[in-house]
Design an enzyme around this catalytic site. Structure first.
Site, PDB file in Angstrom:
ATOM      1  CG  LEU A 137      -1.905  -1.151   1.338  1.00  0.00           C
ATOM      2  CD1 LEU A 137      -2.669  -1.086   2.646  1.00  0.00           C
ATOM      3  CD2 LEU A 137      -2.865  -1.125   0.163  1.00  0.00           C
ATOM      4  CE  LYS A 187       9.792  -4.426   6.736  1.00  0.00           C
ATOM      5  NZ  LYS A 187       8.838  -4.165   7.822  1.00  0.00           N
ATOM      6  CG  ASP A 192       8.507  -1.242  10.205  1.00  0.00           C
ATOM      7  OD1 ASP A 192       7.674  -0.586   9.558  1.00  0.00           O
ATOM      8  OD2 ASP A 192       9.106  -2.235   9.735  1.00  0.00           O
TER       9      ASP A 192
END
Ligand code: NAP
Length: 282
Positions: A22, A72, A108
């Site tokens: 997204l 990541k 994050d």
């Protein structure tokens, strides 16, 4: 970004798969609102091609990019500079170009913390309960340590994986799933980092009906899942009098912090949030 010109600067997100991301929606909405000549695009990169992708993006003059599953953790060893926070988490989700190569950090953690900080609780007295020990749980634990929580209790289904996760931080204590009823009675902050209840399984919850009744009124229940919104866990917990925080806030805030890093200026967080809500039909 009204039209792409020869001067348009590139940002993006790298992952595999990337179709579900997204991030292009919210970043391009912010770029457009700011009237900047940038575009944010998805990069599908297979794990074995990660080094070539990094060299290629640098050669193409990409300014910065987000990193998602499965890169990541592995990208850390390929960066010329890694922030202490990203090292503590063991994962990087935001990368930008420096004269000496790619530098990375982890937004994050702060994205997760932003809605919690607004609640202004006595964090040094709170022992949060975290469900799950995957990638997102790593950022959650580092965030809770940053907040000042003295002990973080983690529950997960595989005892070996759970104890190896807990061994990374002295503040983390691993508990067996049989402790869940007692821990729920005690907890003032519950965080779900498992995908249980995520679309298309919105009828599921990590807490069965008998367990959710143990959530205390006034407790904070934070579900990292952003579709459906709210999740069954959040709507059940609200019925118990809990305060619900959803994964959309973490998603929006980690993105806003990343965009601020690339642009070195404030970004329209509300427009990013609204673009996602519109896209998801919320
Ligand atoms: P992950 O690395 O795959 O970790 C998932 C964790 O959930 C693991 O501990 C896994 O345990 C556990 N789990 C999975 N299915 C389970 C089940 N049926 N019962 C019990 N435990 C189960 O995934 P992740 O990247 O951490 O993502 C986890 C969730 O967070 C996803 O829903 C993701 O969308 C969400 N997320 C949200 C944001 C945000 O910005 N809002 C950011 C990152 C992630 P095992 O290893 O034993 O399978």
């Amino acid at each position: 970004m009204e039209i792409i010109t020869g001067k348009t600067k590139l940002l993006g997100v790298m992952g595999d798969p990337i179709e579900h991301s997204l991030s292009p929606v919210m970043h391009n909405a912010a770029i457009q609102a700011l009237g900047l000549d940038y575009v944010y695009i998805p990069f599908a990169v297979k794990s074995e091609l990660l080094p070539q992708a990094l060299a290629g993006l640098q050669a193409l003059g990409v300014q910065g990019f987000n990193v998602t599953i499965p890169h990541k953790q592995t990208i850390i060893n390929l960066l010329s500079e890694v922030s202490p926070l990203a090292q503590q988490v063991g994962a990087t989700n935001t990368v930008w170009l420096t004269p000496s190569g790619w530098a990375g950090t982890n937004t994050d953690v702060e994205g997760f913390l932003t809605p919690l900080r607004k609640l202004n609780r006595p964090w040094s007295e709170i022992k949060p309960l975290v469900l799950g020990y995957g990638g997102a749980a790593r950022a959650v634990v580092v965030g809770l340590i940053e907040l000042g929580c003295p002990e973080i209790r983690v529950i997960g289904r595989n005892p070996e994986k759970l104890s190896s996760f807990a061994a990374n931080w002295s503040q983390v204590r691993a508990y067996p799933t049989t402790s869940l009823p007692q821990l729920l009675r005690e907890t003032e902050l519950l965080v779900n980092t498992t995908p249980i209840g995520m679309y298309p399984h919105g009828e599921q919850s990590p807490l069965e009906a008998d367990l959710v009744t143990l959530v205390q009124p006034g407790a904070i229940v934070y579900d990292l899942i952003y579709t459906p919104n709210p999740t069954k866990l959040l709507s059940d917990s609200q019925k118990q009098g809990a305060i619900a925080l959803d994964g959309l806030e973490m998603l929006v805030n980690q993105g806003a912090i990343a965009l601020e890093i690339w642009l070195q200026s404030p970004v329209p967080v509300e427009i990013m949030r609204q673009s996602l809500r519109n896209y998801l039909g919320l």
